[in-house]
Design a protein around this motif. Sequence first.
Motif, PDB file in Angstrom:
ATOM      1  N   THR A  39      47.642  47.869 -65.772  1.00  0.00           N
ATOM      2  CA  THR A  39      48.924  47.826 -66.486  1.00  0.00           C
ATOM      3  C   THR A  39      49.982  48.456 -65.643  1.00  0.00           C
ATOM      4  N   ALA A  40      51.157  48.174 -65.913  1.00  0.00           N
ATOM      5  CA  ALA A  40      52.298  48.739 -65.191  1.00  0.00           C
ATOM      6  C   ALA A  40      52.384  50.215 -65.395  1.00  0.00           C
ATOM      7  N   THR A  41      51.916  50.700 -66.548  1.00  0.00           N
ATOM      8  CA  THR A  41      51.952  52.143 -66.809  1.00  0.00           C
ATOM      9  C   THR A  41      51.046  52.874 -65.876  1.00  0.00           C
ATOM     10  N   ALA A  42      49.799  52.278 -65.623  1.00  0.00           N
ATOM     11  CA  ALA A  42      48.841  52.950 -64.714  1.00  0.00           C
ATOM     12  C   ALA A  42      49.389  52.978 -63.303  1.00  0.00           C
ATOM     13  N   VAL A  43      49.977  51.874 -62.891  1.00  0.00           N
ATOM     14  CA  VAL A  43      50.545  51.837 -61.543  1.00  0.00           C
ATOM     15  C   VAL A  43      51.666  52.828 -61.431  1.00  0.00           C
ATOM     16  N   THR A  44      52.472  52.938 -62.521  1.00  0.00           N
ATOM     17  CA  THR A  44      53.599  53.864 -62.497  1.00  0.00           C
ATOM     18  C   THR A  44      53.117  55.278 -62.392  1.00  0.00           C
ATOM     19  N   GLN A  45      52.020  55.601 -63.111  1.00  0.00           N
ATOM     20  CA  GLN A  45      51.478  56.955 -63.049  1.00  0.00           C
ATOM     21  C   GLN A  45      50.997  57.266 -61.628  1.00  0.00           C
ATOM     22  N   GLU A  46      50.431  56.286 -61.021  1.00  0.00           N
ATOM     23  CA  GLU A  46      49.944  56.514 -59.633  1.00  0.00           C
ATOM     24  C   GLU A  46      51.108  56.738 -58.699  1.00  0.00           C
ATOM     25  N   ASN A  47      52.144  55.966 -58.898  1.00  0.00           N
ATOM     26  CA  ASN A  47      53.283  56.082 -57.994  1.00  0.00           C
ATOM     27  C   ASN A  47      54.097  57.329 -58.257  1.00  0.00           C
ATOM     28  N   ASP A  48      53.939  57.947 -59.460  1.00  0.00           N
ATOM     29  CA  ASP A  48      54.674  59.171 -59.758  1.00  0.00           C
ATOM     30  C   ASP A  48      54.278  60.280 -58.826  1.00  0.00           C
ATOM     31  N   LYS A  49      53.060  60.199 -58.286  1.00  0.00           N
ATOM     32  CA  LYS A  49      52.613  61.245 -57.362  1.00  0.00           C
ATOM     33  C   LYS A  49      53.356  61.153 -56.046  1.00  0.00           C
ATOM     34  N   ILE A  50      53.892  59.994 -55.736  1.00  0.00           N
ATOM     35  CA  ILE A  50      54.551  59.790 -54.444  1.00  0.00           C
ATOM     36  C   ILE A  50      56.044  59.990 -54.570  1.00  0.00           C
ATOM     37  N   GLU A  51      56.661  59.278 -55.542  1.00  0.00           N
ATOM     38  CA  GLU A  51      58.114  59.406 -55.715  1.00  0.00           C
ATOM     39  C   GLU A  51      58.475  59.041 -57.166  1.00  0.00           C
ATOM     40  N   PRO A  52      59.496  59.552 -57.648  1.00  0.00           N
ATOM     41  CA  PRO A  52      59.885  59.243 -59.036  1.00  0.00           C
ATOM     42  C   PRO A  52      60.401  57.838 -59.153  1.00  0.00           C
ATOM     43  N   ILE A  53      60.093  57.236 -60.242  1.00  0.00           N
ATOM     44  CA  ILE A  53      60.524  55.847 -60.489  1.00  0.00           C
ATOM     45  C   ILE A  53      61.709  55.896 -61.466  1.00  0.00           C
ATOM     46  N   LYS A  54      62.718  55.305 -61.022  1.00  0.00           N
ATOM     47  CA  LYS A  54      63.927  55.315 -61.811  1.00  0.00           C
ATOM     48  C   LYS A  54      64.045  54.076 -62.693  1.00  0.00           C
ATOM     49  N   ALA A  55      63.429  52.959 -62.223  1.00  0.00           N
ATOM     50  CA  ALA A  55      63.564  51.724 -63.006  1.00  0.00           C
ATOM     51  C   ALA A  55      62.551  51.694 -64.120  1.00  0.00           C
ATOM     52  N   VAL A  56      62.880  51.007 -65.154  1.00  0.00           N
ATOM     53  CA  VAL A  56      61.986  50.897 -66.308  1.00  0.00           C
ATOM     54  C   VAL A  56      60.965  49.830 -66.048  1.00  0.00           C
ATOM     55  N   THR A  57      61.395  48.743 -65.413  1.00  0.00           N
ATOM     56  CA  THR A  57      60.476  47.638 -65.107  1.00  0.00           C
ATOM     57  C   THR A  57      60.303  47.548 -63.583  1.00  0.00           C
ATOM     58  N   VAL A  58      59.078  47.175 -63.127  1.00  0.00           N
ATOM     59  CA  VAL A  58      58.751  47.102 -61.680  1.00  0.00           C
ATOM     60  C   VAL A  58      58.299  45.701 -61.351  1.00  0.00           C
ATOM     61  N   ASP A  59      58.811  45.187 -60.268  1.00  0.00           N
ATOM     62  CA  ASP A  59      58.386  43.867 -59.798  1.00  0.00           C
ATOM     63  C   ASP A  59      56.963  43.940 -59.287  1.00  0.00           C
ATOM     64  N   LYS A  60      56.130  43.029 -59.724  1.00  0.00           N
ATOM     65  CA  LYS A  60      54.694  43.064 -59.384  1.00  0.00           C
ATOM     66  C   LYS A  60      54.479  42.917 -57.884  1.00  0.00           C
ATOM     67  N   THR A  61      55.227  42.075 -57.226  1.00  0.00           N
ATOM     68  CA  THR A  61      55.056  41.862 -55.771  1.00  0.00           C
ATOM     69  C   THR A  61      55.408  43.108 -54.998  1.00  0.00           C
ATOM     70  N   LYS A  62      56.501  43.724 -55.365  1.00  0.00           N
ATOM     71  CA  LYS A  62      56.899  44.956 -54.688  1.00  0.00           C
ATOM     72  C   LYS A  62      55.880  46.046 -54.926  1.00  0.00           C
ATOM     73  N   LEU A  63      55.338  46.051 -56.152  1.00  0.00           N
ATOM     74  CA  LEU A  63      54.330  47.066 -56.472  1.00  0.00           C
ATOM     75  C   LEU A  63      53.110  46.910 -55.591  1.00  0.00           C
ATOM     76  N   GLU A  64      52.635  45.688 -55.401  1.00  0.00           N
ATOM     77  CA  GLU A  64      51.451  45.456 -54.558  1.00  0.00           C
ATOM     78  C   GLU A  64      51.744  45.813 -53.100  1.00  0.00           C
ATOM     79  N   ALA A  65      52.963  45.505 -52.681  1.00  0.00           N
ATOM     80  CA  ALA A  65      53.327  45.838 -51.306  1.00  0.00           C
ATOM     81  C   ALA A  65      53.354  47.334 -51.107  1.00  0.00           C
ATOM     82  N   ARG A  66      53.865  48.014 -52.159  1.00  0.00           N
ATOM     83  CA  ARG A  66      53.911  49.472 -52.052  1.00  0.00           C
ATOM     84  C   ARG A  66      52.527  50.071 -52.025  1.00  0.00           C
ATOM     85  N   VAL A  67      51.659  49.473 -52.858  1.00  0.00           N
ATOM     86  CA  VAL A  67      50.264  49.970 -52.895  1.00  0.00           C
ATOM     87  C   VAL A  67      49.611  49.789 -51.534  1.00  0.00           C
TER      88      VAL A  67
END
Length: 311
Positions: A39-67
């Motif tokens: 889910t986007a929430t799990a990915v967001t929680q993982e990314n919170d350890k790296i940098e704060p997320i300001k957007a409410v919604t995240v593009d799936k492609t960008k998320l995979e690239a970031r991962v």
Amino acid sequence: MALKYSTALVLSFILHCIIAVVLLFGEFSSHEKPTPTMTATAVTQENDKIEPIKAVTVDKTKLEARVKQIRKQKADEKAAEAKRIRDLERRASDAQKKRAKEQARIKSLEKQRKQKEQDKKRADEAARQAKAKAEQADKLRKAKEQEQQQAEKAAAAAKAKRLREEAEAKKAEDLRKKKEAERKRKEQEARERALEEQMLAEQMAQEMAERQKARRAQMQTEIQRFTALITQTIQRNLITDRSTMEGKSCKLAISLAPSGFVTNVQATSGDTTVCNAAKTAVLKAGTLPVSKDPEVFNEMRNISFTFRPEF
């Protein structure tokens, strides 16, 4: 030298401590990799350890690239850490090898020092022995010098004697050569005289042969002349008979004295009538013409010829 070894040991200890700390506190925990069903929430929680997320919604492609970027970054960090550890281990190994090499060098230097001490002792002993030998050699040299002086005197005397002997030998050799030359000259003269005598003898022999040949021809002529005279004498005293003697002959053997007196007459072959008449004619003549030349007479002392009546 001891300070260098202490520094190397301290550095080696520090490096080993650093390697231990890295192994204990490094990031070796495995995180659950995000899957496409997360889910986007799990990915967001993982990314919170790296940098704060300001957007409410995240593009799936960008998320995979970031991962993927995060995973690559962690893999790069692990590889860099592993490389750093390998470099530390390599430097520690190099330091250990250097230390071992230095220890070996120290041992080699110590061995060389001991060897030099032994060499020095041997050199000192050799120098002492050399000095003793030099002193002994000096004594021997002086003795040899004295012997050499005596030998030189003896050599000088021997040389003078040899020169005298060589002079005498040369004189004798010159005399021998002179005599040899004289002998050869005489032999040459003798050979020349012998050759001249031989040539003269040959010439005389040739002349003698020619004279003998001429004499023999002269004698033969004389023999033929007196043979003809004897034949004429027998012919004058011969009683002939053409019917029984014509064309016939007789071979007579007559022996004569120096005066021409017939000492014997024999018919050796031929017609009997002619032979008997010829023998009678010879005996009737009694004395036959002979040469006063002794050599010619000796040739005709016992004459043999064939008589043919003439009509």
